[in-house]
Design a protein around this motif. Structure first.
Motif, mmCIF file in Angstrom:
data_model
loop_
_atom_site.group_PDB
_atom_site.id
_atom_site.type_symbol
_atom_site.label_atom_id
_atom_site.label_comp_id
_atom_site.label_asym_id
_atom_site.label_seq_id
_atom_site.Cartn_x
_atom_site.Cartn_y
_atom_site.Cartn_z
ATOM 1 N N THR A 70 0.847 -1.200 0.000
ATOM 2 C CA THR A 70 0.000 0.000 0.000
ATOM 3 C C THR A 70 0.879 1.246 0.000
ATOM 4 O O THR A 70 0.609 2.215 -0.719
ATOM 5 N N PHE A 219 -2.792 3.925 10.892
ATOM 6 C CA PHE A 219 -4.239 3.691 10.868
ATOM 7 C C PHE A 219 -4.791 3.851 9.454
ATOM 8 O O PHE A 219 -5.544 2.999 8.961
ATOM 9 N N ARG A 220 -4.385 4.927 8.773
ATOM 10 C CA ARG A 220 -4.879 5.159 7.411
ATOM 11 C C ARG A 220 -4.335 4.125 6.429
ATOM 12 O O ARG A 220 -5.048 3.683 5.526
ATOM 13 N N GLY A 222 -3.604 1.094 7.197
ATOM 14 C CA GLY A 222 -4.359 -0.118 7.511
ATOM 15 C C GLY A 222 -5.744 -0.104 6.900
ATOM 16 O O GLY A 222 -6.237 -1.134 6.407
ATOM 17 N N ILE A 223 -6.411 1.056 6.919
ATOM 18 C CA ILE A 223 -7.746 1.172 6.329
ATOM 19 C C ILE A 223 -7.700 0.873 4.835
ATOM 20 O O ILE A 223 -8.522 0.107 4.306
ATOM 21 N N VAL A 224 -6.734 1.465 4.129
ATOM 22 C CA VAL A 224 -6.623 1.255 2.678
ATOM 23 C C VAL A 224 -6.302 -0.206 2.377
ATOM 24 O O VAL A 224 -6.887 -0.815 1.479
ATOM 25 N N PHE A 226 -6.941 -2.821 4.271
ATOM 26 C CA PHE A 226 -8.105 -3.642 4.604
ATOM 27 C C PHE A 226 -9.177 -3.536 3.519
ATOM 28 O O PHE A 226 -9.805 -4.531 3.149
ATOM 29 N N PHE A 227 -9.358 -2.344 2.979
ATOM 30 C CA PHE A 227 -10.347 -2.156 1.912
ATOM 31 C C PHE A 227 -9.947 -2.966 0.678
ATOM 32 O O PHE A 227 -10.798 -3.583 0.020
#
Length: 396
Positions: A70, A219-220, A222-224, A226-227
């Protein structure tokens, strides 16, 4: 062996690799040295789980792979991805070269089944190697089951030094052009820098800088990631797309829209640890290659890799010439099939650092060489090899 002793040993090997690469100005890549030392260690006194004992189990390595890929996406822009269509064509031509020459010359030296088992691991990563190994085992081909794993483990020994060699030639040519005034700083570099200042974190303009902490960056990311994983899972019944491919793509998109900043992992002070852990995980695969196993399959192993690389070079050179890409860059892109990420990133940066100390010149070399190497690695290792493995298992 205690955890700290295991950690000191494996990190010491990585350090030795760095020292050799620096002293030889990347003519001998650190990946090659580290792989050799790990292999020697496993053949002598290393416990087979030394990497896990050191604190890097496969689950941690997988998590960091998501974050790293990522983060790699933040280095590219949507415009740059569109410009990499030549890279995709060249990478595919290199794989086609391997397939053609192994199914012609290769089958004359060995049997058809050996070549079927060899091709997907040779142009891919651990997933394709495991697929072919399992399929060979189910077909009762025990030696070929082992062969699939070993060819995946050993292909980097050919890919690392070759890639370093051709990238150094490419980099030297570029530097000559820059210093003669024939090659200016790429407009894309300046435009990207300007665009970055305008776009970077525009979704969080309201957030005071003091709250953009390391944890918020993780955190950000991880969000990307995970998406990307979620979308891959949802699409699986329709079309199989690796979550790692989507991580790269979503990293690019998230950066373009201002959700991630460029080099988020570096700014969160986590990049070095992530690369370290992922490299250890890759070298952990060498524990599969015992001396007896190597002696049993050494001839088909060396011959398959040599013949395959020759086919890769011929096809990539021809297509590169048609697309007006230097034969060195075309071959380097194709060679990413032998190792993929993060080796493509590490070797490219080692070469660039060895060629010049000037930051501006390094930026030019990076903008020219790193994007095609990253894209080439994902096309060959992450996408095409898995597709080939799915097709080739039917021939066993």
């Amino acid at each position: 062996m205690s955890q700290l002793m295991a950690f000191v040993i494996v990190i010491g090997i990585l350090f030795i690799g760095d020292v050799v690469a620096t002293r030889t100005k990347a003519w001998v890549p650190s990946m090659f040295i580290c792989a050799s030392l790990f292999l020697l260690g496993y053949w002598t006194f290393f416990p087979t789980d030394i990497v896990e004992v050191a604190g890097i189990p496969s689950s941690v390595a997988t998590l960091l792979m998501y974050l790293l890929i990522t983060n790699m996406g933040t280095l590219l822009s949507l415009r740059e991805l569109k410009q990499q269509w030549k890279t995709v064509v060249i990478a595919l031509s290199g794989i086609l070269g391997i397939i053609v020459i192994l199914f012609t010359v290769g089958v004359l030296l060995f049997d058809f089944q050996t070549m079927v088992v060899a091709i997907p691991p040779l142009v891919g990563g651990v997933v394709s190697a495991l697929l072919m190994s399992d399929a060979a085992a189910e077909a009762g081909l025990v030696s070929l089951s082992v062969f699939a794993i070993v060819i995946y483990v050993m292909q980097g020994f050919a890919g690392y030094p070759l890639t370093s060699f051709v990238l150094k030639k490419e980099g030297k040519k570029l530097l000559q052009q820059v210093r003669k005034g024939e090659l200016k700083i790429k407009d894309s570099v300046e435009e990207t820098a300007a665009t970055t200042e305008e776009v970077e974190l525009k979704l969080f303009k309201w957030l005071p800088e003091k709250y953009n902490t390391d944890f918020f960056k993780f955190f950000r990311l991880g969000i990307v990631a995970f998406f990307a994983y979620l979308v891959s899972t949802v699409l699986t019944p329709v079309v199989s797309i690796s979550p790692f491919v989507l991580c790269l793509l979503f990293g690019v998109i998230a950066t373009s829209f201002g959700f991630l900043e460029k080099q988020s992992l570096q700014k969160a002070n986590g990049f070095g640890f992530a690369i370290m852990a992922l490299m250890l995980f890759i070298f952990d695969g060498l524990k599969q290659a015992t001396p007896s196993m190597m002696l049993e399959i050494i001839y088909p192993l060396i011959a398959t890799i040599v013949i395959g690389v020759i086919g890769m070079y011929i096809f990539s050179m021809i297509v590169g010439k048609i697309l007006k890409v230097s034969k060195e860059m075309a071959f380097a892109v194709s060679l990413t099939a032998l190792y993929g990420f993060p080796a493509d990133y590490i070797i490219t940066n080692e070469v660039i650092k060895s060629l010049t100390d000037d930051e501006e010149e390094r930026n030019i070399l990076t903008s020219h060489m790193l994007p095609p190497m990253l894209v080439g690695g994902f096309i060959t290792v992450t996408i095409v090899s898995v597709i080939l493995a799915g097709l080739f298992v039917q021939f066993l």
